[in-house]
Design an enzyme around this catalytic site. Structure first.
Site, PDB file in Angstrom:
ATOM      1  NE  ARG A  40      -4.087  -1.505   2.068  1.00 60.02           N
ATOM      2  CZ  ARG A  40      -5.017  -2.078   2.523  1.00 60.02           C
ATOM      3  NH1 ARG A  40      -4.892  -1.778   4.070  1.00 60.02           N
ATOM      4  NH2 ARG A  40      -6.218  -2.362   2.228  1.00 60.02           N
ATOM      5  CE  LYS A 205     -18.741 -13.657   9.494  1.00 61.08           C
ATOM      6  NZ  LYS A 205     -18.748 -12.407  10.060  1.00 61.08           N
ATOM      7  N   GLY A 358      -7.856  -7.752   0.828  1.00 62.36           N
ATOM      8  CA  GLY A 358      -6.801  -7.606   1.433  1.00 62.36           C
ATOM      9  C   GLY A 358      -5.862  -8.981   1.463  1.00 62.36           C
ATOM     10  N   GLY A 382     -12.565  -3.707   1.642  1.00 66.11           N
ATOM     11  CA  GLY A 382     -14.027  -3.110   1.927  1.00 66.11           C
ATOM     12  C   GLY A 382     -14.388  -2.327   0.799  1.00 66.11           C
TER      13      GLY A 382
END
Ligand code: ADP
Ligand code: MG
Length: 420
Positions: A40, A205, A358, A382
């Site tokens: 990043r 998930k 990520g 996100g």
């Protein structure tokens, strides 16, 4: 408001750049914080360099981890300033506060053309406050010395935060090169993508990624499912999954989704074999079994070799591939083969490939595959999911409307200058 960085007047100005420098860190033997993946920071360099080349003084604002409004020394950006300086090949003045008189003085003392980095912006609770006035009070402290604002932290563009949205309402602003590149890449897979179009979803998930599946289903040809979330799909198909990750309450939703996919002619591929173990550890006994044969007490921790072969084949002719979420617990070598197979398939692809998330980006780096082998490696987990869900992100709403499927998508909208 400008929708382009090159239209922003920056020469001789102090430009605030909101970067995403939220890198993974660890402590070495001496207790010193070290950066374990500087991806990043690297991704933030081009915008800073281009501003410097145009005669700006750059003050970078960023966060690290979740200090929740308190000063947490282990989450200081000081080691990040050192790494940024190496990558820029220029000194970076680290300012050990977020705002206030000391910051005002430190910024005024900068030599024109210098780069500075403020301390972790989330040490100040106002940054993430739900109250607009609180966020605004922090932003207005920066506006005392800042002349212009550039949003370049793609990892935070989906957040309504002082250093993302509130400051943009106070100063002439534009998106940075990284944000512009991220948006262009996601537009390419949301608007009129080349076919066949395959999406690979994994990770922990299914509930995290349900909205993405919902939005993409009408656009794609194949959905390949792996990772922990595959077991909720397998459960929906009637399989026993042993001690694998399972979101039982999601099973009816997944059934509906699979029916919907069938009606639309989208092929959903699920694992046919899995790597199982009784615990997640480097030296535990592992077995490969068909999905119908997971014994009680054993959990599926990677897709099996036959599944990896089928997924590789299904990706071979795809012209567009979006991948989000590892196929297994890639952090442990014996559960990483499935993730590697998918990563290799994307790297070999001649189609346009996006790696989002990520952990997925960390996985390809830990496997030593160059970012350049992919069409785009997103820096935002996100934010990339929200784009794939078809949502408009607050941090870029003023410049671009990335509303998937709308005819205006991708074209700069007339700016109102109003960020509220
Ligand atoms: P990303 O950050 O790429 O969006 P996620 O955060 O959704 O991905 O998921 C990554 C995590 O999922 C990793 O920590 C990985 O170990 C875990 N994971 C993948 N497969 C499994 C599995 N079968 N069982 C448990 N955890 C898994
Ligand atoms: Mg993750």
């Amino acid at each position: 408001m400008s929708d382009r960085l090159d239209q922003l007047d920056v020469e001789g100005k102090v430009v605030i750049v909101r970067s995403d420098l939220n890198v993974p860190t660890a402590k070495d033997e001496t207790g010193r914080i070290v950066i374990t993946d500087d991806g990043r920071i690297r991704a933030s360099v081009p915008t800073i360099q281009s501003l410097l080349a145009r005669g700006a003084t750059v003050v970078v604002v960023a966060h690290l981890g979740r200090p929740r409004g308190e000063v947490v020394p282990d989450l200081s950006l000081s080691p990040v300033a050192a790494r940024l300086s190496e990558l820029l090949d220029a000194p970076v003045a680290f300012i050990p506060q977020v705002s206030g008189d000391e910051v005002d003085r430190a910024v005024r003392a900068l030599i024109p053309g210098q780069v500075a980095l403020l301390e972790n912006v989330r040490f100040d609770a106002r940054e993430t406050s739900p109250q607009a006035e609180e966020r605004g009070s922090l932003a207005s402290e920066w506006a005392r010395w800042g002349d212009a604002f550039v949003i370049d932290g793609f990892g935070v563009v989906h957040r309504e935060q002082a250093s993302v949205t509130d400051i943009a309402g106070l100063l002439p602003s534009a998106p940075g090169l990284l944000v512009a590149r991220e948006l262009a890449s996601f537009q390419r897979v949301l608007i009129d993508p080349e076919r066949p179009y395959a999406v690979v979803l994994g990770g922990a998930k299914v509930s995290d990624k349900l909205a993405v599946i919902g939005n993409l289903l009408e656009r794609i040809d194949r959905l390949l499912v792996g990772g922990g979330m595959a077991f909720t799909f397998l459960r929906a198909e009637g399989y026993a999954v042993g001690a694998s990750l399972l979101e039982e309450e999601m099973v009816p939703t997944i059934r509906e989704l699979m029916d919907d996919a069938r009606r639309r002619g989208v092929e959903i591929m699920l694992p046919v074999d899995v790597v199982i173990a009784r615990e997640v550890s480097a030296d535990t006994e592992v077995r490969v079994v068909d999905v119908g044969e997971i014994p009680d007490g054993w959990m599926g921790l990677d897709i099996g070799p036959e599944t990896a072969r089928r997924y590789t084949a299904a990706l071979a002719d795809a012209r567009t591939v979006v991948w989000n979420g590892p196929m297994g617990v890639y952090e442990v070598a014996q559960f990483s083969a499935g993730t590697r197979a998918v990563a290799d398939a994307l790297a070999r692809s001649s189609g346009f490939t996006i790696v989002g998330g990520g952990d997925s980006a960390a996985a390809i780096r830990s496997m030593g595959i160059e970012d350049s082998r992919f069409g785009h490696v997103s820096t935002g987990g996100g934010a990339s999911l929200e784009l794939l869900e078809g949502r408009t992100l607050p941090g870029i709403a003023a410049w671009l409307r990335v509303e998937a499927g709308s005819p205006a998508a991708g074209t700069p909208s007339p700016s109102t200058g109003d960020m509220t």
